[in-house]
Design a protein around this motif. Structure first.
Motif, mmCIF file in Angstrom:
data_model
loop_
_atom_site.group_PDB
_atom_site.id
_atom_site.type_symbol
_atom_site.label_atom_id
_atom_site.label_comp_id
_atom_site.label_asym_id
_atom_site.label_seq_id
_atom_site.Cartn_x
_atom_site.Cartn_y
_atom_site.Cartn_z
ATOM 1 N N HIS A 1 0.839 -1.191 0.000
ATOM 2 C CA HIS A 1 0.000 0.000 0.000
ATOM 3 C C HIS A 1 0.875 1.242 0.000
ATOM 4 O O HIS A 1 2.105 1.152 0.106
ATOM 5 C CB HIS A 1 -0.958 0.001 1.205
ATOM 6 N N VAL B 1 -10.509 3.563 -4.234
ATOM 7 C CA VAL B 1 -10.954 4.203 -2.993
ATOM 8 C C VAL B 1 -12.474 4.139 -2.892
ATOM 9 O O VAL B 1 -13.186 4.506 -3.838
ATOM 10 C CB VAL B 1 -10.502 5.679 -2.932
ATOM 11 N N ASP B 2 -12.960 3.682 -1.742
ATOM 12 C CA ASP B 2 -14.396 3.651 -1.479
ATOM 13 C C ASP B 2 -14.720 4.780 -0.506
ATOM 14 O O ASP B 2 -14.010 4.967 0.490
ATOM 15 C CB ASP B 2 -14.769 2.290 -0.872
ATOM 16 N N VAL C 1 -9.098 -4.398 -3.202
ATOM 17 C CA VAL C 1 -8.055 -3.658 -3.940
ATOM 18 C C VAL C 1 -6.697 -4.381 -3.955
ATOM 19 O O VAL C 1 -6.158 -4.670 -5.030
ATOM 20 C CB VAL C 1 -7.931 -2.208 -3.435
HETATM 21 C C1 LIG Z 1 -3.151 -0.741 4.955
HETATM 22 C C2 LIG Z 1 -4.460 -0.072 4.596
HETATM 23 C C3 LIG Z 1 -4.889 -0.110 3.281
HETATM 24 C C4 LIG Z 1 -6.094 0.521 2.926
HETATM 25 N N1 LIG Z 1 -6.499 0.446 1.627
HETATM 26 C C5 LIG Z 1 -7.668 1.007 1.279
HETATM 27 C C6 LIG Z 1 -8.126 0.904 -0.072
HETATM 28 O O1 LIG Z 1 -7.462 0.308 -0.934
HETATM 29 N N2 LIG Z 1 -9.311 1.487 -0.387
HETATM 30 C C7 LIG Z 1 -10.063 2.154 0.557
HETATM 31 O O2 LIG Z 1 -11.123 2.676 0.192
HETATM 32 N N3 LIG Z 1 -9.656 2.243 1.839
HETATM 33 C C8 LIG Z 1 -8.478 1.702 2.211
HETATM 34 N N4 LIG Z 1 -8.050 1.818 3.510
HETATM 35 C C9 LIG Z 1 -8.838 2.638 4.457
HETATM 36 C C10 LIG Z 1 -8.395 4.100 4.334
HETATM 37 O O3 LIG Z 1 -7.063 4.240 4.830
HETATM 38 C C11 LIG Z 1 -9.271 5.061 5.156
HETATM 39 O O4 LIG Z 1 -9.398 4.580 6.464
HETATM 40 C C12 LIG Z 1 -10.665 5.240 4.549
HETATM 41 O O5 LIG Z 1 -10.566 5.740 3.211
HETATM 42 C C13 LIG Z 1 -11.484 6.228 5.399
HETATM 43 O O6 LIG Z 1 -10.780 7.452 5.474
HETATM 44 P P1 LIG Z 1 -11.574 8.829 5.674
HETATM 45 O O7 LIG Z 1 -10.558 9.877 5.937
HETATM 46 O O8 LIG Z 1 -12.544 9.046 4.560
HETATM 47 O O9 LIG Z 1 -12.444 8.557 6.957
HETATM 48 P P2 LIG Z 1 -12.068 9.006 8.473
HETATM 49 O O10 LIG Z 1 -12.307 10.471 8.598
HETATM 50 O O11 LIG Z 1 -10.723 8.482 8.814
HETATM 51 O O12 LIG Z 1 -13.132 8.153 9.285
HETATM 52 C C14 LIG Z 1 -14.501 8.462 9.349
HETATM 53 C C15 LIG Z 1 -15.267 7.394 10.069
HETATM 54 O O13 LIG Z 1 -15.388 6.210 9.254
HETATM 55 C C16 LIG Z 1 -14.883 5.063 9.957
HETATM 56 N N5 LIG Z 1 -14.127 4.277 8.967
HETATM 57 C C17 LIG Z 1 -12.848 4.457 8.602
HETATM 58 N N6 LIG Z 1 -12.503 3.556 7.643
HETATM 59 C C18 LIG Z 1 -13.613 2.824 7.401
HETATM 60 C C19 LIG Z 1 -13.901 1.749 6.512
HETATM 61 N N7 LIG Z 1 -12.982 1.266 5.653
HETATM 62 N N8 LIG Z 1 -15.150 1.223 6.532
HETATM 63 C C20 LIG Z 1 -16.098 1.701 7.387
HETATM 64 N N9 LIG Z 1 -15.882 2.736 8.236
HETATM 65 C C21 LIG Z 1 -14.662 3.282 8.266
HETATM 66 C C22 LIG Z 1 -14.005 5.549 11.055
HETATM 67 O O14 LIG Z 1 -14.018 4.655 12.160
HETATM 68 C C23 LIG Z 1 -14.647 6.911 11.368
HETATM 69 O O15 LIG Z 1 -15.673 6.762 12.309
HETATM 70 C C24 LIG Z 1 -6.869 1.189 3.898
HETATM 71 C C25 LIG Z 1 -6.424 1.214 5.233
HETATM 72 C C26 LIG Z 1 -5.248 0.585 5.573
HETATM 73 C C27 LIG Z 1 -4.805 0.627 7.017
#
Ligand SMILES: Cc1cc2nc3c(=O)[nH]c(=O)nc-3n(C[C@H](O)[C@H](O)[C@H](O)COP(=O)(O)OP(=O)(O)OC[C@H]3O[C@@H](n4cnc5c(N)ncnc54)[C@H](O)[C@@H]3O)c2cc1C
Length: 249
Positions: A39, A71-72, A123
């Motif tokens: 990643h 990205v979702d 992904v």
């Molecule tokens: C190693 C790694 C790889 C990743 N790869 C991907 C990827 O390929 N595609 C992708 O879309 N995301 C991926 N993620 C998740 C990504 O890093 C973020 O956490 C995600 O996009 C949410 O970020 P945000 O800033 O929009 O939400 P934030 O502002 O960080 O969080 C908002 C709220 O949503 C909740 N939340 C956070 N992540 C999720 C989730 N995945 N599902 C449900 N609720 C959630 C949190 O608990 C919080 O309450 C990965 C995470 C890790 C650790």
């Protein structure tokens, strides 16, 4: 190879994947290439200097300066809505990576491989599917992909085409065996049930434990924990089950 420090990444393509997700192609000069499963960290900087960093898996693998993210959008999230709704071709982000050693598969690793994805957890597993097919070892790999409905499948067309291409007359492709699980609504003609994966559904879709597959499970934390428990119940060696959690439930 792991790279330290932040690098500029120019957006060179965006493609809608589902109603809530898209893939983003980034050109990163001097990118060293990456292994399937790795990643990057993405850093955004606002005009007032405020910065936010999140991790995103690579859908791409191999030697190229273009890397693909998927990205979702998490509603009310800080970073993902911006990446899914606002980022445009020509924009510049910053990335650090490629990162990660444990959740990595290389085509020269022997033995059967089982991939299990929930939602955007597909992904890094798509990177593994692409690498296996490019290396001609797709027949040793199986994928079980759990989505709410067919319309929620990221890289859905690509994965459905893989399934159809598998074993086609005259085809030399060793395509990955892709199985689907639908948690909310199944597509017309689907003869399985719709619902959360249970032990029977997992057992029916994955390599049996006695084949000692290397298993990669990726998705929201609750999904990964649920599936990992089932795999251990089915006799899979916990040491051969690798997991990546994307946060949330
Ligand atoms: C190693 C790694 C790889 C990743 N790869 C991907 C990827 O390929 N595609 C992708 O879309 N995301 C991926 N993620 C998740 C990504 O890093 C973020 O956490 C995600 O996009 C949410 O970020 P945000 O800033 O929009 O939400 P934030 O502002 O960080 O969080 C908002 C709220 O949503 C909740 N939340 C956070 N992540 C999720 C989730 N995945 N599902 C449900 N609720 C959630 C949190 O608990 C919080 O309450 C990965 C995470 C890790 C650790």
């Amino acid at each position: 190879m792991i790279v330290a420090g932040w690098r500029p990444a120019r957006v060179v393509g965006v493609t809608e994947q589902t109603a809530s997700s898209r893939s983003i192609l980034l050109d990163v000069s001097d990118w060293p290439g990456n292994d399937p499963g790795q990643h990057v960290d993405v850093r955004l900087t606002a005009e007032d200097g405020y910065q936010a960093v999140r991790s995103y898996s690579l859908a791409s693998s191999g030697d190229s300066t273009v890397v693909e993210l998927g990205v979702d959008e998490i509603p009310a999230g800080e970073v993902s809505p911006y990446l899914v709704r606002d980022v445009m071709v020509g924009d510049e982000l910053e990335v650090k990576g490629p990162l990660g050693r444990f959740f990595v598969w290389r085509p020269d690793q022997e033995g059967p491989v089982q991939l299990i994805a929930g939602g955007s957890g597909i992904v890094p597993l798509v990177a593994m599917v692409r690498a296996a097919e490019a290396a001609g070892v797709g027949s040793s790999m199986r994928l079980l992909y759990s989505v709410r409905s067919a319309a929620d499948a990221m890289f859905g067309d690509e994965l459905r085409n893989d399934a159809e291409g598998n074993g086609a007359a005259g085809s030399e492709r060793a395509a990955v065996d892709v199985r689907w699980a639908y948690t909310r609504s199944a597509p017309p003609g689907w003869n399985g049930r719709a619902g959360r994966l249970d032990a029977d559904a997992v057992a029916a879709a994955v390599w049996p434990a006695d084949r000692r597959p290397l298993v990669f499970v990726c998705g929201p934390t609750g999904f990964v924990e649920h599936v990992s428990r089932i795999l251990v119940q089915l006799g899979h060696d916990p040491e051969r089950v690798r997991t990546e959690r994307f946060g949330g439930s």
